[in-house]
Write a protein that holds these residues in place. Structure first.
Motif, short mmCIF file in Angstrom:
data_model
loop_
_atom_site.label_atom_id
_atom_site.label_comp_id
_atom_site.label_asym_id
_atom_site.label_seq_id
_atom_site.Cartn_x
_atom_site.Cartn_y
_atom_site.Cartn_z
N ALA A 118 -7.30 14.76 1.50
CA ALA A 118 -6.29 13.70 1.67
C ALA A 118 -5.14 13.72 0.86
CB ALA A 118 -6.68 12.21 1.71
N MET A 119 -3.71 13.83 1.19
CA MET A 119 -2.65 14.12 0.46
C MET A 119 -1.46 13.63 1.16
SD MET A 119 -2.52 18.38 0.70
CE MET A 119 -1.06 18.42 -0.41
N GLU A 120 -0.32 13.69 0.48
CA GLU A 120 0.94 13.54 1.07
C GLU A 120 1.52 14.85 1.33
OE1 GLU A 120 5.35 11.09 0.28
OE2 GLU A 120 3.57 10.75 -1.18
N LEU A 121 2.06 15.04 2.44
CA LEU A 121 2.74 16.42 2.82
C LEU A 121 3.98 16.00 3.32
CD1 LEU A 121 2.40 19.29 2.77
CD2 LEU A 121 1.49 19.21 5.17
N MET B 97 0.99 -1.22 -0.08
CA MET B 97 -0.01 -0.02 0.19
C MET B 97 0.83 1.17 -0.17
SD MET B 97 -2.95 1.25 2.84
CE MET B 97 -4.01 -0.19 2.35
N SER B 98 0.69 2.23 -0.94
CA SER B 98 1.40 3.30 -0.98
C SER B 98 0.89 4.38 -0.03
CB SER B 98 1.47 3.75 -2.40
OG SER B 98 0.02 4.19 -2.78
N LEU B 99 1.47 5.53 0.18
CA LEU B 99 1.42 6.45 1.04
C LEU B 99 -0.19 7.05 0.37
CD1 LEU B 99 4.45 8.44 1.84
CD2 LEU B 99 3.07 7.01 3.32
N ASN B 100 -0.36 7.09 -0.91
CA ASN B 100 -1.58 7.78 -1.51
C ASN B 100 -2.71 6.90 -1.18
OD1 ASN B 100 -0.22 9.90 -2.43
ND2 ASN B 100 0.49 9.18 -4.31
N ASP B 101 -2.49 5.54 -0.74
CA ASP B 101 -3.72 4.72 -0.74
C ASP B 101 -3.89 4.62 0.89
OD1 ASP B 101 -3.79 3.83 -3.39
OD2 ASP B 101 -2.14 2.22 -3.00
N THR B 102 -3.30 5.41 1.64
CA THR B 102 -3.49 5.21 3.29
C THR B 102 -4.99 5.59 3.35
OG1 THR B 102 -1.30 5.54 3.47
CG2 THR B 102 -2.72 6.14 5.45
N ALA B 103 -5.77 4.87 4.21
CA ALA B 103 -7.17 5.19 4.61
C ALA B 103 -7.26 6.51 5.42
CB ALA B 103 -7.70 4.02 5.38
N SER B 104 -8.41 7.31 5.02
CA SER B 104 -8.51 8.59 5.63
C SER B 104 -8.32 8.45 7.26
CB SER B 104 -9.66 9.37 5.49
OG SER B 104 -9.81 10.37 6.01
N GLY B 105 -8.83 7.35 7.86
CA GLY B 105 -8.69 7.14 9.45
C GLY B 105 -7.45 6.91 9.94
N GLU B 106 -6.32 6.70 8.90
CA GLU B 106 -4.99 6.35 9.22
C GLU B 106 -3.94 7.55 9.23
OE1 GLU B 106 -4.08 3.24 10.98
OE2 GLU B 106 -6.27 3.91 11.08
N ARG B 107 -4.55 8.56 8.53
CA ARG B 107 -3.81 9.82 8.25
C ARG B 107 -4.03 10.74 9.47
NH1 ARG B 107 -3.21 10.68 2.43
NH2 ARG B 107 -3.81 8.97 1.35
N VAL B 108 -2.82 11.65 9.49
CA VAL B 108 -2.91 12.83 10.17
C VAL B 108 -3.88 13.73 9.97
CG1 VAL B 108 -1.22 14.10 11.73
CG2 VAL B 108 -0.29 12.31 11.17
N HIS B 109 -4.77 14.12 10.90
CA HIS B 109 -5.72 15.18 10.28
C HIS B 109 -5.26 16.51 10.87
CE1 HIS B 109 -7.96 11.93 9.45
NE2 HIS B 109 -9.14 12.53 9.24
N ILE B 110 -5.02 17.25 9.99
CA ILE B 110 -4.31 18.95 10.38
C ILE B 110 -5.40 19.96 9.96
CG2 ILE B 110 -2.70 20.61 10.13
CD1 ILE B 110 -0.83 18.24 8.91
N GLY B 111 -6.00 20.51 11.17
CA GLY B 111 -7.16 21.30 10.76
C GLY B 111 -6.59 22.89 11.04
#
Length: 413
Positions: free
Chosen positions: A53-56, A1-15
């Motif tokens: 959702a993106m890679e930063l 699984m690439s970074l772009n395929d990471t599920a939303s729930g597993e990503r760091v959320h930055i508001g």
């Protein structure tokens, strides 16, 4: 699984938060390097939270959230502010964007207080630092309130000054835990065979497995285990084909009762939903919440909430099966409410119980926030897997592979 395929729930959320026209959207675009948000001199251009959702770099997979101005006005403005504040429940990190030429407003200080109460790590992007007045006001803030100022850094969305430092500091706040969470592999020994029961029915997504099943398979592979995947209709044959009993069987909750009758009592059994809640939030609180279902009476209101939005099929587990099982279990005439996605009531006081899905599409902070809201309202909250196991009389068995949860069950008795 690439970074772009990471599920939303597993990503760091930055508001990104702040008052209207502070430059939130401009800072978001500068940080992401994309025209993610609409920029205008008109106050209140951002009318709804915008999520991407993106890679930063240097953080990796993230969800960026641009929110409406926290000082919006009027009937619609109040609703926009409410939606902006609701985003805080899912934010792992908050960025307060301040118009440096105007300094901190009362609304800004109110947000800082909310960050602190919710224990959300935050930074203050002191925008328009290319203006001499902004630099002077930030210097004054260091003298007047060094605690708040320690979170601040100078940024110019227009020139890009300070944006790299902002991303570096965000990466520091998003540093992973020294001991990563596991879905299931920590419950079995490396080399163990684990059978996963995945029903394929009208509600199953075409051509793929649902997120908890994918995550469980991947975690077992990472842990050096051997996942064996089958439907409930082939489970008996799969167990017979194994040279030795599996170390664990994990099933979809909707066939919990059927699978429990097939799997020998000597083989540990649990569900994807139980594993997901253990991974995301507080399983022990959900175990305690399930016990409260026995006390439901005629007219009690029960909230059934899912973290994702999907097309409801005939026999849907949340809107059909669980209400049916709960009515049978309690013998009571109950009232049900249903929510999905980000829609979760701010006021839970009118409910007698909350039953939530495993939360695979929500991040851990959102799940913990929902549990905290229920606890604050004094409303018992459990989840699909725990509730279904309880109603089928197999809760003790389903918690046996998870010693801490089983000890809590015994302790409450």
């Amino acid at each position: 699984m690439s970074l772009n395929d990471t599920a939303s729930g597993e990503r760091v959320h930055i508001g990104f938060f702040g008052v209207r026209n502070a430059g939130k959207s401009s800072v978001v675009n500068a940080v992401t390097g994309q025209e993610l948000a609409v920029v205008s001199d008109v106050r209140g251009t951002t009318t709804d939270p915008v999520k991407k959702a993106m890679e930063l770099l240097p953080m990796g997979p993230v969800v960026i959230i641009d929110t409406p101005g926290i000082d919006d006005e009027g009937e619609l403005g109040v609703k926009r502010v409410e939606r902006a504040r609701r985003m805080l429940a899912s934010c792992d990190i908050a960025v307060l964007v301040v118009d440096g030429t105007r300094g901190l407003s009362e609304a800004d200080r109110g947000l800082i207080g909310e960050f602190s109460v919710r224990q959300v790590p935050y930074l203050i992007a002191w925008n328009k630092c290319d203006d001499a007045g902004a630099t002077r006001m930030l210097t004054e803030l260091y003298g007047a309130d060094p605690n708040i100022a320690s979170h601040a850094l100078s940024v110019s969305a227009r020139t890009g000054k300070g944006v790299h430092e902002l991303k570096e500091r965000l990466a520091g706040l998003a540093a992973p835990d020294a001991r990563p969470r596991r879905v299931v592999a920590d419950l079995v020994e490396p080399g163990s065979t684990v059978v996963l029961v995945c029903p394929i029915d009208a509600s199953a997504p075409k051509g793929r497995l649902i997120m908890p099943q994918q995550m469980t398979i991947r975690d077992l592979l990472d842990g050096g285990c051997v996942p064996v995947v089958c439907r409930e209709t082939e489970l008996a044959g799969a167990l017979r084909a194994l040279q030795a009993p599996p170390a664990l069987v994990v099933t979809d909750s909707q066939v919990f009762g059927q699978v429990a009758r097939i799997v020998p009592e000597s083989v540990p059994l649990t569900s994807f939903s139980i594993l997901m809640l253990r991974y995301k939030a507080d399983l022990i609180e959900a175990v305690r919440g399930a016990a409260a279902l026995d006390g439901l009476r005629d007219g009690d209101r029960v909230l059934i909430s899912e973290g994702c939005t999907h097309h409801r099929q005939c026999g849907d587990i949340g809107t059909v099966k669980i209400p049916h099982w709960l009515a049978e279990h309690t013998g009571a005439d109950l009232e049900f409410s249903f929510t999905s996605g980000v829609e979760f009531p701010c006021d839970l006081s009118g409910y007698a119980a909350v039953i939530h899905c495993g939360g695979c599409m929500l991040n851990a902070r959102e799940m913990r926030s929902r549990q905290a809201a229920a606890a604050e309202a004094g409303v018992p909250m459990t989840n699909y897997g725990v509730a279904i196991a309880h109603m089928h009389g197999i809760l003790r068995r389903s918690l046996a592979p998870i010693p801490a949860a089983l000890s809590a069950l015994d302790g409450d008795r």
